[in-house]
Design a protein around this motif. Structure first.
Motif, PDB file in Angstrom:
ATOM      1  N   LYS A  10       8.489  10.846  18.892  1.00 14.82           N
ATOM      2  CA  LYS A  10       8.202   9.456  18.528  1.00 14.82           C
ATOM      3  C   LYS A  10       7.016   9.325  17.566  1.00 14.82           C
ATOM      4  CE  LYS A  10       7.039   5.032  20.607  1.00 14.82           C
ATOM      5  NZ  LYS A  10       7.001   4.253  21.836  1.00 14.82           N
ATOM      6  N   ALA A  11       5.942  10.049  17.815  1.00 14.13           N
ATOM      7  CA  ALA A  11       4.729   9.941  16.995  1.00 14.13           C
ATOM      8  C   ALA A  11       4.976  10.354  15.545  1.00 14.13           C
ATOM      9  CB  ALA A  11       3.609  10.784  17.585  1.00 14.13           C
ATOM     10  N   HIS A  12       5.973  11.193  15.299  1.00 19.17           N
ATOM     11  CA  HIS A  12       6.275  11.655  13.936  1.00 19.17           C
ATOM     12  C   HIS A  12       6.912  10.575  13.068  1.00 19.17           C
ATOM     13  CE1 HIS A  12       5.215  15.857  14.661  1.00 19.17           C
ATOM     14  NE2 HIS A  12       5.746  15.677  15.865  1.00 19.17           N
ATOM     15  N   TYR A  13       7.360   9.498  13.690  1.00 22.38           N
ATOM     16  CA  TYR A  13       8.006   8.418  12.947  1.00 22.38           C
ATOM     17  C   TYR A  13       7.051   7.286  12.615  1.00 22.38           C
ATOM     18  CZ  TYR A  13      12.355  10.781  13.912  1.00 22.38           C
ATOM     19  OH  TYR A  13      13.348  11.716  13.959  1.00 22.38           O
ATOM     20  N   ARG A  14       5.762   7.556  12.722  1.00 22.94           N
ATOM     21  CA  ARG A  14       4.737   6.565  12.397  1.00 22.94           C
ATOM     22  C   ARG A  14       4.096   6.932  11.057  1.00 22.94           C
ATOM     23  NH1 ARG A  14       0.860   3.336  16.018  1.00 22.94           N
ATOM     24  NH2 ARG A  14      -0.535   2.488  14.444  1.00 22.94           N
TER      25      ARG A  14
ATOM     26  N   ALA B 246       9.028   3.886  11.692  1.00 25.45           N
ATOM     27  CA  ALA B 246      10.441   4.031  11.338  1.00 25.45           C
ATOM     28  C   ALA B 246      11.299   3.611  12.530  1.00 25.45           C
ATOM     29  CB  ALA B 246      10.744   5.470  10.936  1.00 25.45           C
ATOM     30  N   LEU B 247      12.356   2.853  12.251  1.00 21.17           N
ATOM     31  CA  LEU B 247      13.269   2.376  13.283  1.00 21.17           C
ATOM     32  C   LEU B 247      14.632   3.034  13.112  1.00 21.17           C
ATOM     33  CD1 LEU B 247      12.387  -1.431  12.998  1.00 21.17           C
ATOM     34  CD2 LEU B 247      11.389   0.247  14.554  1.00 21.17           C
TER      35      LEU B 247
ATOM     36  N   ASP C 113      19.781   0.539  14.440  1.00 18.34           N
ATOM     37  CA  ASP C 113      19.916  -0.701  15.206  1.00 18.34           C
ATOM     38  C   ASP C 113      18.632  -1.529  15.184  1.00 18.34           C
ATOM     39  OD1 ASP C 113      22.552  -0.122  15.952  1.00 18.34           O
ATOM     40  OD2 ASP C 113      21.876   1.078  17.662  1.00 18.34           O
ATOM     41  N   GLY C 114      17.594  -1.009  14.510  1.00 13.30           N
ATOM     42  CA  GLY C 114      16.333  -1.730  14.417  1.00 13.30           C
ATOM     43  C   GLY C 114      15.418  -1.529  15.612  1.00 13.30           C
ATOM     44  N   LYS C 115      15.660  -0.480  16.390  1.00 12.11           N
ATOM     45  CA  LYS C 115      14.831  -0.186  17.560  1.00 12.11           C
ATOM     46  C   LYS C 115      13.922   0.993  17.264  1.00 12.11           C
ATOM     47  CE  LYS C 115      18.241  -1.921  20.734  1.00 12.11           C
ATOM     48  NZ  LYS C 115      19.457  -1.589  21.384  1.00 12.11           N
ATOM     49  N   GLU C 116      12.744   0.986  17.904  1.00  9.46           N
ATOM     50  CA  GLU C 116      11.819   2.098  17.727  1.00  9.46           C
ATOM     51  C   GLU C 116      12.437   3.378  18.273  1.00  9.46           C
ATOM     52  OE1 GLU C 116       7.660   1.680  18.691  1.00  9.46           O
ATOM     53  OE2 GLU C 116       7.744  -0.476  18.274  1.00  9.46           O
ATOM     54  N   ILE C 117      12.189   4.468  17.576  1.00  7.46           N
ATOM     55  CA  ILE C 117      12.692   5.769  17.974  1.00  7.46           C
ATOM     56  C   ILE C 117      11.843   6.259  19.138  1.00  7.46           C
ATOM     57  CG2 ILE C 117      13.041   8.146  17.213  1.00  7.46           C
ATOM     58  CD1 ILE C 117      13.459   6.817  14.350  1.00  7.46           C
TER      59      ILE C 117
ATOM     60  N   GLY D 269       0.810  -1.209   0.000  1.00  3.24           N
ATOM     61  CA  GLY D 269       0.000   0.000   0.000  1.00  3.24           C
ATOM     62  C   GLY D 269       0.842   1.256   0.000  1.00  3.24           C
ATOM     63  N   THR D 270       0.183   2.375   0.234  1.00  3.53           N
ATOM     64  CA  THR D 270       0.834   3.687   0.258  1.00  3.53           C
ATOM     65  C   THR D 270       0.768   4.226   1.676  1.00  3.53           C
ATOM     66  OG1 THR D 270       0.162   4.079  -2.032  1.00  3.53           O
ATOM     67  CG2 THR D 270       0.803   6.011  -0.735  1.00  3.53           C
ATOM     68  N   TYR D 271       1.914   4.668   2.176  1.00  2.77           N
ATOM     69  CA  TYR D 271       2.039   5.160   3.547  1.00  2.77           C
ATOM     70  C   TYR D 271       2.593   6.580   3.539  1.00  2.77           C
ATOM     71  CZ  TYR D 271       1.781   0.148   4.560  1.00  2.77           C
ATOM     72  OH  TYR D 271       1.389  -1.163   4.629  1.00  2.77           O
ATOM     73  N   GLU D 272       2.123   7.411   4.477  1.00  2.00           N
ATOM     74  CA  GLU D 272       2.610   8.794   4.556  1.00  2.00           C
ATOM     75  C   GLU D 272       2.935   9.191   5.991  1.00  2.00           C
ATOM     76  OE1 GLU D 272      -0.234  11.447   2.775  1.00  2.00           O
ATOM     77  OE2 GLU D 272       0.529  11.066   0.766  1.00  2.00           O
ATOM     78  N   ALA D 273       3.925  10.072   6.101  1.00  2.18           N
ATOM     79  CA  ALA D 273       4.285  10.685   7.386  1.00  2.18           C
ATOM     80  C   ALA D 273       5.065  11.955   7.081  1.00  2.18           C
ATOM     81  CB  ALA D 273       5.141   9.741   8.223  1.00  2.18           C
ATOM     82  N   THR D 274       5.075  12.872   8.032  1.00  2.00           N
ATOM     83  CA  THR D 274       5.960  14.034   7.939  1.00  2.00           C
ATOM     84  C   THR D 274       7.002  13.861   9.030  1.00  2.00           C
ATOM     85  OG1 THR D 274       4.201  15.428   7.076  1.00  2.00           O
ATOM     86  CG2 THR D 274       6.127  16.546   7.993  1.00  2.00           C
ATOM     87  N   LEU D 275       8.202  13.504   8.597  1.00  3.63           N
ATOM     88  CA  LEU D 275       9.290  13.223   9.524  1.00  3.63           C
ATOM     89  C   LEU D 275       9.901  14.522  10.050  1.00  3.63           C
ATOM     90  CD1 LEU D 275      11.001  10.374   7.453  1.00  3.63           C
ATOM     91  CD2 LEU D 275       9.378  10.139   9.335  1.00  3.63           C
ATOM     92  N   PRO D 276      10.448  14.494  11.257  1.00  6.28           N
ATOM     93  CA  PRO D 276      11.101  15.685  11.800  1.00  6.28           C
ATOM     94  C   PRO D 276      12.330  16.071  10.970  1.00  6.28           C
ATOM     95  CG  PRO D 276      10.695  14.064  13.521  1.00  6.28           C
ATOM     96  CD  PRO D 276      10.405  13.396  12.210  1.00  6.28           C
ATOM     97  N   CYS D 277      12.615  17.355  10.958  1.00  3.51           N
ATOM     98  CA  CYS D 277      13.767  17.886  10.219  1.00  3.51           C
ATOM     99  C   CYS D 277      14.438  18.932  11.103  1.00  3.51           C
ATOM    100  CB  CYS D 277      13.283  18.510   8.906  1.00  3.51           C
ATOM    101  SG  CYS D 277      14.586  19.247   7.904  1.00  3.51           S
ATOM    102  N   ALA D 278      15.762  18.884  11.171  1.00  4.84           N
ATOM    103  CA  ALA D 278      16.501  19.809  12.044  1.00  4.84           C
ATOM    104  C   ALA D 278      16.436  21.252  11.561  1.00  4.84           C
ATOM    105  CB  ALA D 278      17.958  19.366  12.150  1.00  4.84           C
ATOM    106  N   ASP D 279      16.414  21.482  10.239  1.00  4.11           N
ATOM    107  CA  ASP D 279      16.470  22.854   9.746  1.00  4.11           C
ATOM    108  C   ASP D 279      15.350  23.185   8.755  1.00  4.11           C
ATOM    109  OD1 ASP D 279      17.421  21.251   7.744  1.00  4.11           O
ATOM    110  OD2 ASP D 279      19.200  22.442   7.314  1.00  4.11           O
ATOM    111  N   CYS D 280      14.222  22.475   8.867  1.00  2.00           N
ATOM    112  CA  CYS D 280      13.047  22.791   8.056  1.00  2.00           C
ATOM    113  C   CYS D 280      11.805  22.319   8.822  1.00  2.00           C
ATOM    114  CB  CYS D 280      13.138  22.143   6.670  1.00  2.00           C
ATOM    115  SG  CYS D 280      12.940  20.358   6.626  1.00  2.00           S
ATOM    116  N   PRO D 281      10.609  22.688   8.378  1.00  2.00           N
ATOM    117  CA  PRO D 281       9.395  22.305   9.105  1.00  2.00           C
ATOM    118  C   PRO D 281       9.104  20.804   9.109  1.00  2.00           C
ATOM    119  CG  PRO D 281       8.941  24.137   7.624  1.00  2.00           C
ATOM    120  CD  PRO D 281      10.319  23.651   7.312  1.00  2.00           C
TER     121      PRO D 281
END
Length: 155
Positions: free
Chosen positions: A146-150, A133-134, A137-141, A59-71
């Motif tokens: 944390k919620a932004h990596y789903r 997203a892990l 090392d394959g561990k949950e962030i 399927g198709t999955y979406e998220a907005t991941l955190p960014c250090a120097d952008c929104p």
């Protein structure tokens, strides 16, 4: 008088037989219950059922991941039934995009996929209607973001 004595004797014997002995050791069932829970979990995780063969992961999955120097980094992952993936990401308020394709690799546990391409090297845990997203090392962030990596399945 014999009838009263006989009735008292029978009543006393009956009451004595029905009372619970309090000096008998009490069996601790908490360890047994913990063991049963572990056995059930072991059965669930080792009976051949895992995300790869039990979930509708294509399927198709979406998220907005955190960014250090952008929104944020708007990211879309498309996974097809044959195991191919397309990874699209757009750095918000910048003119930077990443577009990778490849084939997913399932880890031995059948619950984690690995996307590896020219500009992407990402591990994701497959869950019902989503991806998590892990770290490398394959561990949950963990932590406040944390919620932004789903990733949410949209199709």
């Amino acid at each position: 008088m014999k009838k009263i004595f006989l009735l008292a004797l029978v009543t006393g014997a009956t009451l004595t037989a029905c009372t619970k002995k309090t000096d008998a050791p009490v069996e601790d069932n908490s360890m047994k219950n913990d063991s049963l829970v572990e056995q059930k979990l072991d059965t669930i995780t080792h009976d051949g059922h895992n995300a790869e063969n039990s979930l509708d992961w294509a399927g198709t999955y979406e998220a907005t991941l955190p960014c250090a120097d952008c929104p944020g980094i708007k990211t879309t992952i498309i996974i097809t039934k044959d195991g191919a993936f397309t990874y699209l990401s757009e750095y918000l308020e910048r003119n930077t995009n990443i577009n990778n394709t490849g084939t997913i690799m399932w880890h031995d546990n059948g619950s984690v996929i690995h996307l590896k391409g020219k500009d992407i090297d990402s591990k994701l845990k497959v869950i019902e209607n989503g991806l998590i997203a892990l770290d490398q090392d394959g561990k949950e962030i963990d932590g406040p973001l944390k919620a932004h990596y789903r990733f949410t399945k949209i199709k």
